[in-house]
Every structure is written in structure tokens, then in C-alpha cells.
Design an enzyme around this catalytic site. Structure first.
Site, short mmCIF file in Angstrom:
data_model
loop_
_atom_site.label_atom_id
_atom_site.label_comp_id
_atom_site.label_asym_id
_atom_site.label_seq_id
_atom_site.Cartn_x
_atom_site.Cartn_y
_atom_site.Cartn_z
N LYS A 1 60.24 56.15 40.99
CA LYS A 1 58.48 55.41 41.58
C LYS A 1 59.08 54.15 42.60
O LYS A 1 58.21 54.23 43.42
CB LYS A 1 57.43 55.27 40.41
N TYR B 1 62.65 54.76 30.27
CA TYR B 1 61.71 55.24 31.40
C TYR B 1 62.01 55.10 32.79
O TYR B 1 61.60 54.42 33.30
CB TYR B 1 59.94 54.62 31.37
#
Ligand SMILES: NC(=O)c1ccc[n+]([C@@H]2O[C@H](COP(=O)([O-])OP(=O)(O)OC[C@H]3O[C@@H](n4cnc5c(N)ncnc54)[C@H](OP(=O)(O)O)[C@@H]3O)[C@@H](O)[C@H]2O)c1
Length: 272
Positions: A170, A164
């Protein structure tokens, strides 16, 4: 209950929400939630033609059926030019913007150390540059309306997942939310975000190929897209006026569960 609905309606009626990447998944639920609350919606998607455009247009029709206005606009947020055209279209066709929901994301599922140069560039261009381009181009409209920005993040910003790389973007954007929350406050623009747990969308189908254990997760721990949409609406409502530059975790308690089995890693002796 009726009174709550009508006061919610008055807070969003006549207002306009732009939801990036809202042809499907969580973005679609957010677009529907804002429309249900009384707002006009701009549905953005990346790929011209094909299923994405068809889905965006079908969503606009569904919203029109609810008696609200909705416009689908194609734009790849990774391109500054495309974002400029998107906001120009909002300015010319709709003439206002109250809520910017930074939802679009696109990333390969593989370990960071195996990313090809073009994948790494796409990761940063879409998920960091793209979101900042959107804020920059939307600023004049948001300033005029005293608007709100909501960024959709994920638990990958705080926790390790072997496939990820989006998590690092993020995390970077969560810092941007804090910084913009401060720097734009005096310009009457509120900036906050949602750190979402795991939601069953198209992207989960791909993640499952790299993370088999996800199928062992109790169903109760999966977040419904509508649960994210409700919190996005809250962050755009007057009731959230005291929240500035913060991330709200919406994960059905997944991140509280430290007692989950810890996977075997190399012992200290093996490592040394
Ligand atoms: N699903 C989860 O478990 C989960 C958990 C936490 C947070 N999130 C976050 O929630 C957001 C939505 O996730 P999702 O699972 O609903 O995603 P999804 O089903 O993969 O949908 C992504 C949407 O974003 C659009 N998009 C992708 N790249 C774009 C670009 N460069 N420009 C404009 N639009 C673009 C896609 O349009 P096209 O179809 O045209 O590509 C699509 O509408 C993302 O920020 C994601 O990181 C998801």
C-alpha cells in the site's frame, strides 16, 4: 437535496466505472454507489465459478434492477494477460471507460519475516504489479474520456501491524499515486487515492485471528464501506478537480488517536 441528486446524476450518467475486486466488501459498495449515481459498472472478480462469481453476477442483477447496466468480468489482476483481456472486453463490449477504481487486494496475514517465497511473490504480483497492469492497459480508454483512477489504500501503509505485509505494498502504491498523479495530468487523467481505516469485511475476519485487540476498538471507529464509496465517487466528480496525486484518509479519526495504550516493548536496557 433533489437538485444535488440530479446534478450528481448528470455527472455520472453515460460514464463507465471499472471496480477491481468488486464481488464483495468495499468494492461491492463502490460499484453500487457509482451505479446509484448513474454510471454503468464493470464488476471484476478473481475466482471463476463458486461464490465469488455468483456474488458478482448477483451484484450485476441488483444494479440492473436499479435501471443501470452492469457487466461481471473475471480476471486475476496479478496476470498481465488477464488484465489485457479484461480491458479488451471493456473496449469491445462497452467502448469506454471513465473511472478505474483499484480496489482488489489479496495478501496473507503474517509477519514479513515469515513469508514464504510464493507468498511474497503473490503479495507483490497482485498488489503492486496488478494495479500497475490495470493502469497501463486502461490508459488509452482513460485518455480518451479524460478519466480518473482511484486507488484504495489502508492505514497499514503508514502504521505497523505485526501481521499485515500488505501495508508495504500500500505504501509503494501511495507513491505510485503521487507519481501517476503528476505524469498523467497532462494526458487529462486524474489519479488519487483513499487511505481507508478499518472496515468490517471478510478480510477483517481473518485479521481478527492475528490481532485480538481489534475487538476492543469502539464500534464508532469502524468505517462503513459506504463511507469509502462516497469518497471514491467524490474523487471521480468534477468537485475534486483541484486534487492531484493525493491520498484522502477516511478512517473516522482512528489515526488521530495517539493516546491509545502503547503496547509494552523491550526496554533500552534489555535491548542493549
Ligand atoms: N477491510 C478493511 O478493513 C480495509 C481497510 C483499508 C483498506 N482496505 C482495502 O480495500 C480493498 C477492499 O478490501 P475488502 O476488505 O473489501 O476485501 P475483500 O472483502 O477481501 O474482497 C476482496 C475483493 O478483491 C477481489 N480480488 C482479490 N484478489 C484479486 C485479484 N488478484 N484479481 C481480481 N480481484 C481480486 C476478490 O475477489 P475473489 O472473491 O474472487 O477473491 C474480492 O472481490 C482492498 O484494497 C483492501 O486492502 C480494506
Amino acid at each position: 437535496m433533489e437538485q444535488t441528486r440530479s446534478s450528481e446524476h448528470s455527472a455520472f450518467q453515460g460514464k463507465v466505472a471499472l471496480v477491481t475486486g468488486s464481488s464483495r466488501g468495499i468494492g461491492r459498495s463502490i460499484a453500487l454507489r457509482f451505479a446509484r449515481a448513474g454510471a454503468e459498472v464493470v464488476v471484476n472478480y478473481r475466482k471463476a465459478g463458486g461464490s465469488s462469481q455468483a456474488a458478482a453476477e448477483a451484484l450485476c442483477q441488483e444494479i440492473a434492477g436499479m435501471g443501470r447496466r452492469a457487466t461481471a468480468i473475471q480476471a486475476n489482476i496479478a496476470s498481465k494477460e488477464a488484465v489485457r483481456s479484461l480491458l479488451q472486453a471493456v473496449r469491445e463490449r462497452i467502448e469506454r471507460l471513465d473511472f478505474l477504481i483499484l480496489n482488489a487486494a489479496r495478501a496473507p496475514f503474517k509477519p514479513i519475516e515469515r513469508l514464504l517465497e510464493r507468498e511474497l511473490r503473490q503479495l507483490v504480483e497482485t498488489n503492486y504489479f496488478g494495479n500497475i497492469f490495470c493502469v497501463q492497459e486502461a490508459l488509452p480508454l482513460l485518455e480518451a474520456s479524460g478519466g480518473t483512477v482511484v486507488f484504495i489504500s489502508s492505514l497499514g501503509s503508514r502504521f505497523y501491524n505485526p501481521a499485515y505485509p500488505l501495508g508495504s505494498m500500500k505504501a509503494a502504491m501511495e507513491s505510485v499515486v503521487r507519481d501517476l498523479g503528476e505524469s498523467l495530468w497532462d494526458r487529462r487523467i486524474a489519479v488519487n487515492g483513499i487511505c481507508a481505516g478499518i472496515v468490517k469485511t471478510d478480510s477483517l475476519k481473518v485479521l481478527r485471528q492475528y490481532w485480538e485487540e481489534i475487538d476492543l476498538m469502539p464500534d464508532d471507529l469502524f468505517v462503513d464501506p459506504e463511507e469509502i464509496a462516497d469518497v471514491a465517487l467524490f474523487l471521480c466528480s468534477p468537485q475534486s478537480r483541484g486534487i492531484r496525486g493525493q491520498m484522502l484518509v477516511v478512517d473516522r479519526g482512528l489515526s488521530n488517536r495517539l493516546y491509545r495504550p502503547i503496547p509494552k516493548t523491550m526496554s533500552r536496557k534489555e535491548r542493549e
